[in-house]
Design an enzyme around this catalytic site. Structure first.
Site: not given
Ligand code: OAD
Length: 236
Positions: A58, A90, A108, A202, A219
């Site tokens: 990563r 995050q 995080h 999205l 985004a």
């Molecule tokens: P997710 O993978 O859960 O969600 C990403 C979000 O971004 C989704 O709702 C997608 O629809 C959206 N998305 C994808 N591509 C996009 C784009 N080009 N423009 C706008 N939106 C887009 O990721 P997080 O919510 O960040 O924690 O996940 C939260 C936490 O879960 C992370 O920090 C990590 C993970 O497990 C830890 O590692 C503790």
């Protein structure tokens, strides 16, 4: 809104168009791994080599990509804004700071930091970490872990974040699914304390109903557009 206090929360979606995968892929796996195999303290105790290999990959990938227009727009907004401005991410990549963001909390943790379990020191880290690196502070070998908040651990700077949420006029959530607490609950705190709430994603997140306004799209399109509107309201 011409001034006032802003808190912005970002998630993996803001870095997606830079080339970093989001977490919740359709197959339920994260870069081919179950989350509990790579992102828990238990996983690190059980198989440190696997966890290090995962985060080393990563870190290498994150260093090879560039901030995108959404990261840059948030840095521009921060530079122009006269009220308080806090960006909470995050994400464990460094794309916000590389784009110029200053007031930033990595709740995080960060790929570019290590934490020695022997002496408790935290320090900047570049390149592979692996299992056998000595701690730069106490020189103990085999005790350095990525400074990442794993499942079951407490996110960083929660008091500072809570205070900012209670005092903000606008809360904006960008590129996060709203699946992981406590970040998923920030919108409710901000809203309860009187803030306007905006979601840029999205698609609708799990907490979508708590937002007053929604902008759905990539985004790199939606964030610069929103920032442009905010900046032109400053000039009006
Ligand atoms: P997710 O993978 O859960 O969600 C990403 C979000 O971004 C989704 O709702 C997608 O629809 C959206 N998305 C994808 N591509 C996009 C784009 N080009 N423009 C706008 N939106 C887009 O990721 P997080 O919510 O960040 O924690 O996940 C939260 C936490 O879960 C992370 O920090 C990590 C993970 O497990 C830890 O590692 C503790």
């Amino acid at each position: 809104m011409r001034n006032g206090n802003i808190v912005i929360l970002t998630g993996a979606g803001i870095s997606a168009e830079s080339g970093l995968q989001t977490f919740r892929a359709a197959d339920g796996l994260w870069e081919g791994h179950k989350v509990e195999d790579v992102a828990t303290p238990q996983a690190f105790e059980r198989d440190p080599a696997l966890v290090h290999a995962f985060y080393d990959a990563r870190r290498e990938r994150a260093a090879a990509v560039e901030p995108n227009a959404a990261h840059r727009a948030l840095a521009d907004l921060e530079a122009a804004w006269s009220g308080e401005f806090l960006l909470v991410t995050q994400n464990v990549d460094a794309l916000h700071e590389r784009a110029g963001s200053r007031t930033l909390i990595h709740m995080h943790g960060e790929l570019n930091r290590g934490w020695c379990l022997a002496c408790g020191e935290r320090f900047a880290w570049e390149g592979a970490m692996g299992e056998q690196v000595p701690c730069p502070s106490c020189t103990d070998v085999g005790q350095v872990r990525p400074d990442i908040v794993w499942f079951g651990e407490m996110p960083y700077e929660m008091e500072r974040i809570e205070t900012a949420l209670r005092g903000c006029d606008l809360f904006v959530s960008i590129g996060t699914s709203g699946a992981v607490y406590p970040a998923a609950g920030f919108v409710q705190t901000a809203k309860y304390c009187g803030a306007r709430t905006l979601e840029i994603n999205l698609d609708p997140s799990m907490g979508s109903i708590f937002f007053d306004e929604h902008r759905h799209g990539p985004a790199t399109v939606e964030v610069p557009q929103w920032v442009k509107e905010m900046l032109s309201s400053l000039r009006a």
